[in-house]
Design an enzyme around this catalytic site. Sequence first.
Site, PDB file in Angstrom:
ATOM      1  N   LEU A  20       0.823  -1.216   0.000  1.00 25.09           N
ATOM      2  CA  LEU A  20       0.000   0.000   0.000  1.00 25.09           C
ATOM      3  C   LEU A  20       0.855   1.264   0.000  1.00 25.09           C
ATOM      4  O   LEU A  20       0.577   2.221  -0.728  1.00 25.09           O
ATOM      5  CB  LEU A  20      -0.910  -0.006   1.232  1.00 25.09           C
ATOM      6  CG  LEU A  20      -2.089  -0.977   1.164  1.00 25.09           C
ATOM      7  CD1 LEU A  20      -2.648  -1.260   2.557  1.00 25.09           C
ATOM      8  CD2 LEU A  20      -3.183  -0.411   0.263  1.00 25.09           C
ATOM      9  N   VAL A  75      10.413   3.475  11.596  1.00 22.74           N
ATOM     10  CA  VAL A  75       9.480   4.489  12.116  1.00 22.74           C
ATOM     11  C   VAL A  75       9.670   4.705  13.621  1.00 22.74           C
ATOM     12  O   VAL A  75       9.246   5.730  14.161  1.00 22.74           O
ATOM     13  CB  VAL A  75       7.998   4.129  11.821  1.00 22.74           C
ATOM     14  CG1 VAL A  75       7.645   4.405  10.382  1.00 22.74           C
ATOM     15  CG2 VAL A  75       7.676   2.692  12.208  1.00 22.74           C
ATOM     16  N   ASN A  98       1.909   4.228   7.635  1.00 23.20           N
ATOM     17  CA  ASN A  98       1.513   3.003   6.945  1.00 23.20           C
ATOM     18  C   ASN A  98       2.403   1.796   7.265  1.00 23.20           C
ATOM     19  O   ASN A  98       1.976   0.663   7.110  1.00 23.20           O
ATOM     20  CB  ASN A  98       1.526   3.314   5.436  1.00 23.20           C
ATOM     21  CG  ASN A  98       1.478   2.068   4.591  1.00 23.20           C
ATOM     22  OD1 ASN A  98       0.403   1.516   4.355  1.00 23.20           O
ATOM     23  ND2 ASN A  98       2.635   1.583   4.136  1.00 23.20           N
ATOM     24  N   SER A 150      -6.830  -1.408  11.097  1.00 19.47           N
ATOM     25  CA  SER A 150      -7.069  -2.703  10.460  1.00 19.47           C
ATOM     26  C   SER A 150      -8.400  -3.253  10.952  1.00 19.47           C
ATOM     27  O   SER A 150      -8.834  -2.926  12.067  1.00 19.47           O
ATOM     28  CB  SER A 150      -5.948  -3.660  10.860  1.00 19.47           C
ATOM     29  OG  SER A 150      -6.308  -4.989  10.611  1.00 19.47           O
ATOM     30  N   TYR A 163      -1.160  -7.356  17.383  1.00 15.64           N
ATOM     31  CA  TYR A 163      -1.485  -6.484  16.241  1.00 15.64           C
ATOM     32  C   TYR A 163      -2.827  -5.770  16.474  1.00 15.64           C
ATOM     33  O   TYR A 163      -2.960  -4.577  16.192  1.00 15.64           O
ATOM     34  CB  TYR A 163      -1.523  -7.364  14.991  1.00 15.64           C
ATOM     35  CG  TYR A 163      -1.769  -6.695  13.674  1.00 15.64           C
ATOM     36  CD1 TYR A 163      -0.779  -5.924  13.068  1.00 15.64           C
ATOM     37  CD2 TYR A 163      -2.975  -6.869  13.002  1.00 15.64           C
ATOM     38  CE1 TYR A 163      -1.000  -5.346  11.825  1.00 15.64           C
ATOM     39  CE2 TYR A 163      -3.200  -6.301  11.760  1.00 15.64           C
ATOM     40  CZ  TYR A 163      -2.211  -5.536  11.172  1.00 15.64           C
ATOM     41  OH  TYR A 163      -2.433  -4.970   9.953  1.00 15.64           O
ATOM     42  N   SER A 164      -3.804  -6.482  16.994  1.00 19.08           N
ATOM     43  CA  SER A 164      -5.120  -5.847  17.181  1.00 19.08           C
ATOM     44  C   SER A 164      -5.042  -4.755  18.246  1.00 19.08           C
ATOM     45  O   SER A 164      -5.677  -3.702  18.108  1.00 19.08           O
ATOM     46  CB  SER A 164      -6.207  -6.869  17.519  1.00 19.08           C
ATOM     47  OG  SER A 164      -5.944  -7.488  18.739  1.00 19.08           O
ATOM     48  N   ALA A 166      -2.396  -2.923  18.951  1.00 19.00           N
ATOM     49  CA  ALA A 166      -1.700  -1.772  18.353  1.00 19.00           C
ATOM     50  C   ALA A 166      -2.601  -1.052  17.352  1.00 19.00           C
ATOM     51  O   ALA A 166      -2.649   0.185  17.307  1.00 19.00           O
ATOM     52  CB  ALA A 166      -0.422  -2.235  17.670  1.00 19.00           C
ATOM     53  N   LYS A 167      -3.334  -1.809  16.549  1.00 21.97           N
ATOM     54  CA  LYS A 167      -4.179  -1.203  15.513  1.00 21.97           C
ATOM     55  C   LYS A 167      -5.398  -0.503  16.115  1.00 21.97           C
ATOM     56  O   LYS A 167      -5.887   0.491  15.571  1.00 21.97           O
ATOM     57  CB  LYS A 167      -4.600  -2.259  14.491  1.00 21.97           C
ATOM     58  CG  LYS A 167      -3.460  -2.703  13.567  1.00 21.97           C
ATOM     59  CD  LYS A 167      -2.826  -1.536  12.827  1.00 21.97           C
ATOM     60  CE  LYS A 167      -2.140  -1.915  11.537  1.00 21.97           C
ATOM     61  NZ  LYS A 167      -1.385  -0.789  10.963  1.00 21.97           N
ATOM     62  N   ALA A 195      -6.003  -5.132   1.251  1.00 17.28           N
ATOM     63  CA  ALA A 195      -5.299  -5.191  -0.036  1.00 17.28           C
ATOM     64  C   ALA A 195      -4.368  -6.392  -0.055  1.00 17.28           C
ATOM     65  O   ALA A 195      -3.816  -6.769   0.984  1.00 17.28           O
ATOM     66  CB  ALA A 195      -4.478  -3.914  -0.248  1.00 17.28           C
TER      67      ALA A 195
HETATM   68  P1  NAI Z   1       3.658  -4.615   3.200  1.00 16.18           P
HETATM   69  O1  NAI Z   1       4.404  -5.609   4.031  1.00 16.18           O
HETATM   70  O2  NAI Z   1       3.498  -4.865   1.753  1.00 16.18           O
HETATM   71  O3  NAI Z   1       4.305  -3.175   3.406  1.00 16.18           O
HETATM   72  C1  NAI Z   1       4.675  -2.696   4.671  1.00 16.18           C
HETATM   73  C2  NAI Z   1       6.009  -2.005   4.524  1.00 16.18           C
HETATM   74  O4  NAI Z   1       6.377  -1.468   5.795  1.00 16.18           O
HETATM   75  C3  NAI Z   1       7.152  -2.957   4.119  1.00 16.18           C
HETATM   76  O5  NAI Z   1       7.763  -2.500   2.940  1.00 16.18           O
HETATM   77  C4  NAI Z   1       8.087  -2.937   5.309  1.00 16.18           C
HETATM   78  O6  NAI Z   1       9.459  -3.043   4.949  1.00 16.18           O
HETATM   79  C5  NAI Z   1       7.771  -1.585   5.920  1.00 16.18           C
HETATM   80  N1  NAI Z   1       8.156  -1.541   7.338  1.00 16.18           N
HETATM   81  C6  NAI Z   1       7.972  -2.486   8.271  1.00 16.18           C
HETATM   82  N2  NAI Z   1       8.470  -2.090   9.444  1.00 16.18           N
HETATM   83  C7  NAI Z   1       8.976  -0.851   9.255  1.00 16.18           C
HETATM   84  C8  NAI Z   1       9.597   0.079  10.100  1.00 16.18           C
HETATM   85  N3  NAI Z   1       9.842  -0.203  11.391  1.00 16.18           N
HETATM   86  N4  NAI Z   1       9.959   1.271   9.603  1.00 16.18           N
HETATM   87  C9  NAI Z   1       9.749   1.573   8.295  1.00 16.18           C
HETATM   88  N5  NAI Z   1       9.164   0.706   7.433  1.00 16.18           N
HETATM   89  C10 NAI Z   1       8.782  -0.493   7.905  1.00 16.18           C
HETATM   90  O7  NAI Z   1       2.227  -4.427   3.917  1.00 16.18           O
HETATM   91  P2  NAI Z   1       0.858  -3.705   3.455  1.00 16.18           P
HETATM   92  O8  NAI Z   1      -0.162  -4.751   3.356  1.00 16.18           O
HETATM   93  O9  NAI Z   1       1.079  -2.788   2.340  1.00 16.18           O
HETATM   94  O10 NAI Z   1       0.503  -2.908   4.792  1.00 16.18           O
HETATM   95  C11 NAI Z   1       0.531  -1.512   4.944  1.00 16.18           C
HETATM   96  C12 NAI Z   1      -0.203  -1.147   6.208  1.00 16.18           C
HETATM   97  O11 NAI Z   1      -1.578  -1.505   6.101  1.00 16.18           O
HETATM   98  C13 NAI Z   1       0.309  -1.847   7.464  1.00 16.18           C
HETATM   99  O12 NAI Z   1       0.281  -0.945   8.552  1.00 16.18           O
HETATM  100  C14 NAI Z   1      -0.684  -2.954   7.692  1.00 16.18           C
HETATM  101  O13 NAI Z   1      -0.740  -3.363   9.034  1.00 16.18           O
HETATM  102  C15 NAI Z   1      -1.959  -2.279   7.222  1.00 16.18           C
HETATM  103  N6  NAI Z   1      -3.024  -3.188   6.851  1.00 16.18           N
HETATM  104  C16 NAI Z   1      -2.936  -3.902   5.687  1.00 16.18           C
HETATM  105  C17 NAI Z   1      -3.955  -4.751   5.333  1.00 16.18           C
HETATM  106  C18 NAI Z   1      -3.942  -5.470   4.044  1.00 16.18           C
HETATM  107  O14 NAI Z   1      -4.956  -6.104   3.722  1.00 16.18           O
HETATM  108  N7  NAI Z   1      -2.877  -5.422   3.274  1.00 16.18           N
HETATM  109  C19 NAI Z   1      -5.109  -4.989   6.219  1.00 16.18           C
HETATM  110  C20 NAI Z   1      -5.126  -4.140   7.360  1.00 16.18           C
HETATM  111  C21 NAI Z   1      -4.104  -3.293   7.663  1.00 16.18           C
END
Ligand code: NAI
Length: 318
Positions: A20, A75, A98, A150, A163-164, A166-167, A195
Amino acid sequence: MSDLRYDGKVAVVTGAGAGLGRAYAEFLAARGASVVVNDLGGSTSGQGSSTKAADVVVENIVAAGGKAVASYESVENGNRIIDKAIEAFGRIDILINNAGILRDITFRKMTDRDWDAVYSVHLRGTYKTTRAAWSHFRKQKYGRVIMTSSATGLYGNFGQSNYSAAKAGMIGFGETLAKEGAKYNILTNVIAPMAASRLSGGVIPPDLAAQLSPAWVVPVVAMLVHSANTFENGSIFEVGATHVCKLRWERSTGALLKPDETMTPGAVLAKWQAVNDFSKPDHSGANPDMEYLQSLAVKIDRNPIGENVRFDGRVAVV
Ligand code: NAI
């Protein structure tokens, strides 16, 4: 009507090396924003780091004629991500919190490390980044913030207690910042996205994943962080698969009891149906009017005499 653009605006997107975040960063840059592409480049469980994730996205943006710089910070050091925006572009207008990791495990097997890692990235990381951006937003009387919650934060999910928690924290955090920021034109909204991504790979069934491109979340977030959004603040949206909807609190009619020694657990139990009565819901989203309730409570004749609820044999920790 021409579509919304972001020329002159500076956006920070955390976790923008994939999923995302990458989609937000590339979209905003393609529409004129200068973007800080932040990504630690670690594993889904938050181990390791690499500059590659952020670099690839920055290269793509620059190759397409856009403006972007990379930030490889976690972050958890969110202040340095915001410093990067100021150094590179001189300001910050948009912050999309994000970045995220998962450490799924049942609560029985949860270790302090699993709990702390997820808390640190999601809630503390969002705090650190937003706190650093806040001073700039206040000074310039402008800011647009996204908190990424989330469905798990809203409804809970098996194996995701860390996770829940924190979210769900992201929701209260966002609601409060919406109240504190409103008079400075700092608008904060919360999304619960859905997504297909590396993170959700194991959670979303494969047949559904095909419909769940991050591209369908992007326009909603992009609208919320645009200056044309002057009307949504402190709102919670579920976004995914081209569907966007808003959530709100619903309060039941509730039970009201007379304030005397007959307000026993048994009397409360006898009134439990009213606690569950949603036939006349209240959607005010604010605290109940205690003064009004008190004025009604003292007029109640008497409380129901319920069964004598006892706790013999139980051990309680208070
Ligand atoms: P993803 O894993 O594709 O992208 C997350 C990115 O965050 C990764 O590139 C990772 O390297 C980066 N990251 C992780 N820890 C980090 C840190 N400490 N500092 C900087 N960057 C860091 O995941 P996605 O699915 O794109 O998720 C984005 C957000 O959306 C997250 O917060 C996730 O919890 C939330 N989310 C996603 C859902 C989904 O269906 N994909 C559902 C609900 C929430």
